[in-house]
Write an enzyme that holds these catalytic residues in place. Structure first.
Site, short mmCIF file in Angstrom:
data_model
loop_
_atom_site.label_atom_id
_atom_site.label_comp_id
_atom_site.label_asym_id
_atom_site.label_seq_id
_atom_site.Cartn_x
_atom_site.Cartn_y
_atom_site.Cartn_z
N ASP A 100 0.83 -1.21 0.00
CA ASP A 100 0.00 0.00 0.00
C ASP A 100 0.87 1.26 0.00
O ASP A 100 0.68 2.17 0.83
CB ASP A 100 -0.93 0.01 1.21
N GLU A 146 -11.15 -0.63 -3.66
CA GLU A 146 -10.38 -0.07 -2.55
C GLU A 146 -9.13 0.62 -3.08
O GLU A 146 -8.87 0.64 -4.29
CB GLU A 146 -9.98 -1.17 -1.55
N HIS A 185 -3.07 -1.08 -5.25
CA HIS A 185 -3.06 -0.09 -4.18
C HIS A 185 -1.97 0.96 -4.46
O HIS A 185 -1.01 1.13 -3.72
CB HIS A 185 -2.86 -0.71 -2.81
N ARG A 203 4.80 -8.10 -0.22
CA ARG A 203 4.30 -7.15 -1.21
C ARG A 203 5.26 -5.96 -1.17
O ARG A 203 5.39 -5.30 -0.15
CB ARG A 203 2.86 -6.73 -0.91
#
EC number: 3.2.1.55
Length: 338
Positions: free
Chosen positions: A16, A201, A265, A298
């Site tokens: 993110d 999102e 994201h 990630r």
């Protein structure tokens, strides 16, 4: 214009990712793998963020609504002050309290503020929860200013709408208070948005060439995770859903040829020359042991986003990594090595 950043990932094990360029320097934050704090780092170049010291500016509470699962912080600069929007929960439980609703966390959106010039050494003050108009799973707030008006865009669940989260927009009275009702801009509806979870999102807004591009991510967080986009004219009524056109297809997806999976994201920043940079996270493997939420690998990546002759983004595909990355069994030590 260069075609890519000098090295990728720009930061290992930070999902993110949010990058803000201010006064010629890059400020980076992202989800910390333990989900227990908010961290910042700063560098003169995107390539140097991995080696930059990381500073904890806020830690979870011992109990209460901000005691668990601190997710997706975003750093913004508004009227000469620093703000970080983030999501946190009172527990790690999920609920099942509406039609078609299940496996939903209990997050809400919160804000911290720093009035000092240096956000890494300055004092951060809690401004509390953002009241979005109703109480339900809410996360991934981002903010932008257009014609002197600040807007908030975020993801939230409505029990009357099938799925886990939709995208909403509202004007802001100040950086922690909405100035009017939320307007839904998008909900999970296309096949690519409903793989594993029904999700819209991780919104981010790019203003370029007389248009606004509202990117977001859909589906579960594995290989199926991908980015979509809504587009509006810059002079349109941004609170009117009819002003936004939603692409029925994703614009940025996994690329096995590049060894990049589940890109999404994202946020946007720019090069020193003013070229747009797309920042996103992705994994370098598909086999995940246990819950993907707790897989730390990630990584934050970045690449220059080109535009065609008509001024539209050419989203392209994730670039291969040029920096060694951990495997599913590797864990970084505090020095950033594995």
């Amino acid at each position: 214009m260069t075609d890519q950043i000098g090295v990728n990932p720009i930061v290992l094990q930070r999902a993110d990712p949010c990058v803000l360029r201010h006064d010629g320097r890059y400020y980076f934050t992202g989800s910390y793998p333990l989900y227990d704090r908010i961290v910042l780092r700063r560098a003169d170049r995107l390539e140097d963020l991995q080696a930059a010291p990381e500073v904890t500016i806020w830690e979870r509470h011992e109990d209460g609504p901000q005691s668990h699962l601190v997710w997706a912080p975003e750093i913004h600069r508004v009227d000469g002050r620093w703000y970080v929007y983030y999501a946190a929960a009172p527990d790690e439980a999920v609920t099942a309290d509406g039609p078609g609703v299940d496996d939903t966390f209990n997050h809400r959106i919160f804000v911290i503020e720093c009035a000092d010039d240096d956000p890494l050494t300055g004092t951060w003050v809690e401004r509390g929860q953002v009241d979005t108009g109703w109480e339900s799973f809410a996360l991934d707030a981002t903010s932008f200013v257009r014609d002197g008006v600040q807007y908030l865009v975020w993801a939230q669940q409505d029990a009357a709408v099938k799925g886990h989260s939709n995208l909403y927009i509202a004007r802001m009275r100040n950086p922690w208070t909405l100035d009017g009702p939320a307007v839904m801009l998008s909900r999970p509806e296309h096949d690519w948005e409903i793989q594993g979870f029904w999700v819209n999102e991780g919104p981010s807004v790019l203003q370029r060439n007389g248009r606004l591009y509202l990117t977001y991510s859909g589906s579960a967080t594995g290989i199926e995770y991908a980015m979509g986009v809504l587009t509006a004219d810059a002079d349109a009524d941004l609170l009117d859903p009819a002003s936004w056109t939603k692409s029925p297809e994703p614009v940025f997806v996994s690329d096995p040829a590049a060894g990049q999976y589940g890109p999404g994201h994202n946020s946007f920043t720019e090069t020193p020359d003013g070229d747009v940079v797309l920042v996103y996270h992705s994994r370098t493997y598909t086999e995940i042991t246990g819950d993907p939420l707790y897989d730390p690998n990630r990584h934050a990546c970045a690449q220059v986003l080109p535009f065609d002759a008509d001024g539209n983004p050419v989203w392209g595909t994730p670039l291969p990594t040029t920096r060694p990355t951990p495997t599913s069994t590797d864990v970084l030590d505090p020095s950033g090595e594995f």
